[in-house]
Design a protein around this motif. Structure first.
Motif, short mmCIF file in Angstrom:
data_model
loop_
_atom_site.label_atom_id
_atom_site.label_comp_id
_atom_site.label_asym_id
_atom_site.label_seq_id
_atom_site.Cartn_x
_atom_site.Cartn_y
_atom_site.Cartn_z
N THR A 176 0.34 -1.25 0.19
CA THR A 176 -0.04 -0.19 0.35
C THR A 176 0.49 1.19 0.32
OG1 THR A 176 -1.62 -1.41 0.91
CG2 THR A 176 -1.46 1.63 0.87
N LEU A 177 1.91 1.17 0.90
CA LEU A 177 3.10 2.95 1.04
C LEU A 177 3.36 2.11 -0.61
CD1 LEU A 177 4.09 3.97 2.86
CD2 LEU A 177 5.83 2.26 2.81
N LEU A 178 3.66 1.58 -1.62
CA LEU A 178 4.53 1.41 -2.35
C LEU A 178 3.44 1.81 -3.50
CD1 LEU A 178 7.23 -1.25 -2.04
CD2 LEU A 178 8.28 1.49 -2.14
N GLN A 179 1.91 1.66 -3.37
CA GLN A 179 1.31 1.93 -4.22
C GLN A 179 1.41 1.45 -5.58
OE1 GLN A 179 1.82 6.23 -5.08
NE2 GLN A 179 0.12 6.86 -3.32
N CYS A 180 1.37 -0.54 -5.04
CA CYS A 180 1.63 -1.68 -5.90
C CYS A 180 0.27 -2.42 -5.56
CB CYS A 180 3.13 -1.84 -5.53
SG CYS A 180 4.55 -1.41 -6.19
N ASP A 181 0.13 -2.54 -6.55
CA ASP A 181 -1.77 -4.10 -6.69
C ASP A 181 -1.08 -4.81 -7.98
OD1 ASP A 181 -1.92 -2.36 -8.65
OD2 ASP A 181 -4.06 -1.81 -8.19
N CYS A 182 -0.03 -4.44 -8.51
CA CYS A 182 0.12 -5.34 -9.87
C CYS A 182 1.49 -5.72 -9.72
CB CYS A 182 -0.32 -5.22 -10.96
SG CYS A 182 0.27 -3.48 -11.51
N ILE A 183 1.39 -6.80 -10.35
CA ILE A 183 3.25 -7.32 -10.65
C ILE A 183 3.88 -5.81 -11.11
CG2 ILE A 183 5.11 -8.53 -12.21
CD1 ILE A 183 2.89 -10.89 -10.82
N GLU A 184 3.28 -5.69 -12.22
CA GLU A 184 4.40 -4.23 -13.47
C GLU A 184 3.89 -3.00 -12.34
OE1 GLU A 184 0.75 -6.60 -13.96
OE2 GLU A 184 1.94 -7.38 -15.37
N ARG A 185 3.05 -2.92 -11.47
CA ARG A 185 3.57 -1.63 -10.27
C ARG A 185 4.95 -1.58 -10.36
NH1 ARG A 185 -2.15 0.41 -10.05
NH2 ARG A 185 -2.35 1.39 -11.31
N LEU A 186 4.97 -3.03 -9.13
CA LEU A 186 6.23 -3.47 -8.46
C LEU A 186 7.56 -3.14 -9.01
CD1 LEU A 186 7.30 -3.54 -5.85
CD2 LEU A 186 6.97 -5.96 -5.83
N GLN A 187 7.03 -3.64 -10.57
CA GLN A 187 8.45 -3.93 -11.39
C GLN A 187 8.60 -2.10 -11.28
OE1 GLN A 187 6.94 -6.23 -14.31
NE2 GLN A 187 8.57 -8.11 -14.05
N GLY A 188 7.93 -1.25 -12.07
CA GLY A 188 7.78 0.08 -12.37
C GLY A 188 8.78 0.55 -11.52
N LYS A 189 8.30 0.27 -10.03
CA LYS A 189 9.38 0.82 -8.55
C LYS A 189 10.36 0.69 -8.24
CE LYS A 189 5.33 2.79 -7.11
NZ LYS A 189 4.99 4.28 -6.36
N LEU A 190 11.21 -0.95 -9.13
CA LEU A 190 12.58 -1.02 -9.51
C LEU A 190 13.40 -0.02 -9.25
CD1 LEU A 190 12.15 -4.39 -10.20
CD2 LEU A 190 11.33 -3.79 -8.11
N ASP A 191 13.43 0.99 -9.97
CA ASP A 191 14.42 1.28 -10.07
C ASP A 191 14.46 2.78 -9.10
OD1 ASP A 191 15.57 1.33 -12.47
OD2 ASP A 191 14.43 1.88 -13.42
N TYR A 192 12.85 3.64 -8.12
CA TYR A 192 13.14 4.19 -7.46
C TYR A 192 13.80 3.41 -6.39
CZ TYR A 192 10.41 5.78 -3.65
OH TYR A 192 9.49 6.41 -2.35
N LEU A 193 13.38 1.94 -5.82
CA LEU A 193 13.49 1.89 -4.72
C LEU A 193 15.81 1.45 -4.71
CD1 LEU A 193 10.69 -1.04 -4.37
CD2 LEU A 193 11.92 0.95 -2.92
N HIS A 194 15.95 1.05 -5.93
CA HIS A 194 17.25 1.19 -6.10
C HIS A 194 17.97 2.98 -6.10
CE1 HIS A 194 21.31 -0.57 -7.78
NE2 HIS A 194 20.73 -1.37 -7.74
N ASN A 195 17.06 3.18 -6.85
CA ASN A 195 17.56 4.31 -6.02
C ASN A 195 17.79 5.16 -4.88
OD1 ASN A 195 18.05 5.32 -8.65
ND2 ASN A 195 16.10 6.51 -8.92
N HIS A 196 17.40 4.27 -3.94
CA HIS A 196 17.18 4.88 -2.29
C HIS A 196 18.75 4.70 -1.88
CE1 HIS A 196 13.36 5.40 -1.73
NE2 HIS A 196 12.81 3.93 -0.95
N LEU A 197 19.89 3.92 -2.69
CA LEU A 197 20.89 3.39 -2.24
C LEU A 197 21.84 4.12 -2.45
CD1 LEU A 197 20.63 -0.32 -3.42
CD2 LEU A 197 20.42 0.48 -1.38
N ASN A 198 21.26 5.32 -3.32
CA ASN A 198 22.69 6.59 -3.61
C ASN A 198 21.88 7.65 -2.95
OD1 ASN A 198 23.23 4.83 -6.02
ND2 ASN A 198 21.85 5.51 -6.62
N ASP A 199 21.30 7.75 -1.90
CA ASP A 199 20.96 8.90 -1.23
C ASP A 199 21.88 8.30 0.33
OD1 ASP A 199 19.73 9.93 1.43
OD2 ASP A 199 18.61 10.37 0.12
N THR A 200 21.99 8.87 0.57
CA THR A 200 23.16 8.64 1.74
C THR A 200 22.00 8.31 2.80
OG1 THR A 200 23.92 10.72 2.04
CG2 THR A 200 25.29 10.04 1.34
N ILE A 201 21.98 9.15 3.91
CA ILE A 201 20.77 9.26 4.72
C ILE A 201 19.79 8.19 4.62
CG2 ILE A 201 18.93 10.08 5.99
CD1 ILE A 201 20.23 13.17 5.19
#
Length: 190
Positions: free
Chosen positions: A63-88
């Motif tokens: 719900t927090l990720l606003q994902c209700d299907c595989i495609e939406r979650l796959q579409g969020k993978l880059d967003y999630l990966h970008n978390h690793l570039n934010d030092t905090i």
């Protein structure tokens, strides 16, 4: 989550998505189980145990990720990966990883798990990681405590690769003092 319907399905009737379900989940979204993105997803879901998601964690996280299907979650993978570039955010994920990976009846991480998690989290970004890992391989340490874990990240961010700015009188754990001594001795022998 099933590939057939394309929807993000919560864990089944037993209320927990376990290791087999996690494998299927990884397959469905096209990510290897050892991929760091799985740690980021677990962090987002606030899952306390590696290899398991409860129905509550799953529903809250998706719900927090606003994902209700595989495609939406796959579409969020880059967003999630970008978390690793934010030092905090990365620091929060790194700290989370300690409790996530340790056996719940232990206060420390066993060294094999610590090395695996450090490789996942720092292996691609910290130039001294291969040398540090080699040090851990031959060291007397069997576990890594939370203070050591937290300080390894700080060390990786603040101490130069030639160790020239390492403060021997700083408040580093003995593990890191010993690593610096070991590495300086190795370099002197070359």
């Amino acid at each position: 989550m099933t590939r057939d319907s394309g929807s993000v399905k919560s864990p089944g009737p037993d209320e927990v998505l376990g290791p087999e379900g996690m494998e299927k989940f990884c397959e469905d979204i096209g990510v290897e189980p050892e991929n760091i993105i799985m740690l980021v997803i677990a962090w987002k879901l606030e899952a306390p145990n590696m290899g398991f998601f409860t129905k509550e964690e799953w529903l809250k996280g998706m719900t927090l990720l606003q994902c209700d299907c595989i495609e939406r979650l796959q579409g969020k993978l880059d967003y999630l990966h970008n978390h690793l570039n934010d030092t905090i955010i990365f620091k929060n994920i790194y700290r989370y990883a300690f409790d996530f990976a340790r056996d719940k009846d232990q206060r420390s991480l066993d060294m094999d798990t610590a090395k695996s998690m450090l490789a996942l989290l720092l292996g691609r970004t910290w130039p001294l990681f291969p040398v540090f890992n080699q040090f851990l391989e031959q060291s007397k340490y069997k576990v890594m405590n939370k203070d050591q874990w937290f300080n390894v990240l700080e060390f990786s961010r603040t101490v130069s690769t030639d160790l020239s700015n390492y403060d021997e009188d700083g408040a580093w754990p003995v593990l890191l003092d010993e690593f610096v001594e070991w590495q300086k001795a190795r370099l002197a022998a070359l």
